[in-house]
Design a protein around this motif. Sequence first.
Motif, mmCIF file in Angstrom:
data_model
loop_
_atom_site.group_PDB
_atom_site.id
_atom_site.type_symbol
_atom_site.label_atom_id
_atom_site.label_comp_id
_atom_site.label_asym_id
_atom_site.label_seq_id
_atom_site.Cartn_x
_atom_site.Cartn_y
_atom_site.Cartn_z
ATOM 1 N N THR A 219 37.004 -29.953 30.858
ATOM 2 C CA THR A 219 36.902 -28.490 30.769
ATOM 3 C C THR A 219 37.524 -27.837 32.001
ATOM 4 O O THR A 219 38.210 -26.817 31.892
ATOM 5 C CB THR A 219 35.446 -28.013 30.597
ATOM 6 O OG1 THR A 219 34.630 -28.562 31.630
ATOM 7 C CG2 THR A 219 34.894 -28.406 29.243
ATOM 8 N N TYR B 269 41.531 -27.376 32.130
ATOM 9 C CA TYR B 269 42.127 -26.185 31.525
ATOM 10 C C TYR B 269 41.867 -24.928 32.357
ATOM 11 O O TYR B 269 42.719 -24.048 32.443
ATOM 12 C CB TYR B 269 41.648 -26.017 30.085
ATOM 13 C CG TYR B 269 42.220 -27.107 29.223
ATOM 14 C CD1 TYR B 269 43.552 -27.085 28.837
ATOM 15 C CD2 TYR B 269 41.454 -28.204 28.854
ATOM 16 C CE1 TYR B 269 44.106 -28.100 28.079
ATOM 17 C CE2 TYR B 269 41.996 -29.227 28.105
ATOM 18 C CZ TYR B 269 43.320 -29.170 27.720
ATOM 19 O OH TYR B 269 43.873 -30.188 26.987
ATOM 20 N N ASP C 129 47.672 -31.862 27.239
ATOM 21 C CA ASP C 129 46.407 -32.354 26.700
ATOM 22 C C ASP C 129 46.163 -33.818 27.056
ATOM 23 O O ASP C 129 45.040 -34.210 27.346
ATOM 24 C CB ASP C 129 46.370 -32.172 25.182
ATOM 25 C CG ASP C 129 46.352 -30.718 24.769
ATOM 26 O OD1 ASP C 129 46.005 -29.854 25.598
ATOM 27 O OD2 ASP C 129 46.692 -30.440 23.600
ATOM 28 N N GLU D 222 35.101 -20.646 24.571
ATOM 29 C CA GLU D 222 34.596 -21.421 23.426
ATOM 30 C C GLU D 222 34.633 -22.913 23.734
ATOM 31 O O GLU D 222 33.689 -23.651 23.408
ATOM 32 C CB GLU D 222 35.440 -21.131 22.190
ATOM 33 C CG GLU D 222 35.285 -19.729 21.659
ATOM 34 C CD GLU D 222 36.320 -19.382 20.593
ATOM 35 O OE1 GLU D 222 37.053 -20.295 20.132
ATOM 36 O OE2 GLU D 222 36.395 -18.204 20.210
ATOM 37 N N HIS D 223 35.711 -23.358 24.347
ATOM 38 C CA HIS D 223 35.882 -24.761 24.720
ATOM 39 C C HIS D 223 34.769 -25.188 25.681
ATOM 40 O O HIS D 223 34.184 -26.272 25.533
ATOM 41 C CB HIS D 223 37.266 -24.918 25.357
ATOM 42 C CG HIS D 223 37.662 -26.301 25.672
ATOM 43 N ND1 HIS D 223 37.936 -26.705 26.969
ATOM 44 C CD2 HIS D 223 37.860 -27.387 24.890
ATOM 45 C CE1 HIS D 223 38.275 -27.981 26.949
ATOM 46 N NE2 HIS D 223 38.243 -28.424 25.712
ATOM 47 N N CYS D 224 34.465 -24.347 26.646
ATOM 48 C CA CYS D 224 33.400 -24.658 27.613
ATOM 49 C C CYS D 224 32.042 -24.733 26.922
ATOM 50 O O CYS D 224 31.254 -25.657 27.195
ATOM 51 C CB CYS D 224 33.381 -23.617 28.734
ATOM 52 S SG CYS D 224 34.799 -23.740 29.840
ATOM 53 N N TYR E 102 31.453 -25.434 23.778
ATOM 54 C CA TYR E 102 31.497 -26.621 22.917
ATOM 55 C C TYR E 102 31.166 -27.876 23.722
ATOM 56 O O TYR E 102 30.292 -28.667 23.338
ATOM 57 C CB TYR E 102 32.892 -26.723 22.291
ATOM 58 C CG TYR E 102 33.173 -28.005 21.563
ATOM 59 C CD1 TYR E 102 32.602 -28.269 20.324
ATOM 60 C CD2 TYR E 102 34.035 -28.959 22.110
ATOM 61 C CE1 TYR E 102 32.875 -29.449 19.643
ATOM 62 C CE2 TYR E 102 34.316 -30.137 21.439
ATOM 63 C CZ TYR E 102 33.731 -30.378 20.211
ATOM 64 O OH TYR E 102 34.009 -31.545 19.547
ATOM 65 N N HIS E 103 31.845 -28.055 24.843
ATOM 66 C CA HIS E 103 31.609 -29.256 25.634
ATOM 67 C C HIS E 103 30.279 -29.208 26.378
ATOM 68 O O HIS E 103 29.666 -30.263 26.603
ATOM 69 C CB HIS E 103 32.784 -29.523 26.580
ATOM 70 C CG HIS E 103 33.989 -30.022 25.850
ATOM 71 N ND1 HIS E 103 33.975 -31.143 25.050
ATOM 72 C CD2 HIS E 103 35.254 -29.541 25.777
ATOM 73 C CE1 HIS E 103 35.163 -31.347 24.530
ATOM 74 N NE2 HIS E 103 35.969 -30.382 24.961
#
Length: 156
Positions: free
Chosen positions: A54, A57, A74, A136-138, A140-141
């Motif tokens: 995380t 990014y 990625d 959102e990525h943060c 999610y993880h």
Amino acid sequence: MTFTSQTAKHLKDVYFGGNWTSVNYKNTLSEIDWKEATTKIEGCNTIATLVYHTNYYIEAVTKVLKGNPLNAKDEFSFETPPITSEEDWRKLIEKSLNDAHAFTELIQKLPKTILQEDFTDNKYGNYFRNLHGIIEHCHYHLGQIVILKKLITNNA
């Protein structure tokens, strides 16, 4: 409150508290030691890897907000440095929290008009999409980290 300052607050809340889920990186990670952070569970990424991932990014986009080109792949986002001690783990946490804080400050200073502009290249969409995608990525993880922490604690 501008959209950029709301976006900054939203990211800050997932890292430092105040979001509606009542879960955040700082508190969650403070309760995990280095052995738990590096424990592999049934083919899942480790907690340390998710923290590194995380932050990878956040670092990349921070550089863009400072005027540098986007330079992230990625395939490198899971290349976690070795964590072989509590000190290594605490340094990764500290770096992640410091980077998140600096990132939120940069977001807050952005003009609201930038949100609709292309993010480095139109193939990536606009700034709004990318900044909110990181949030959102943060989340999610962070959810994965919480589940892994429970699995590790229950199996200990």
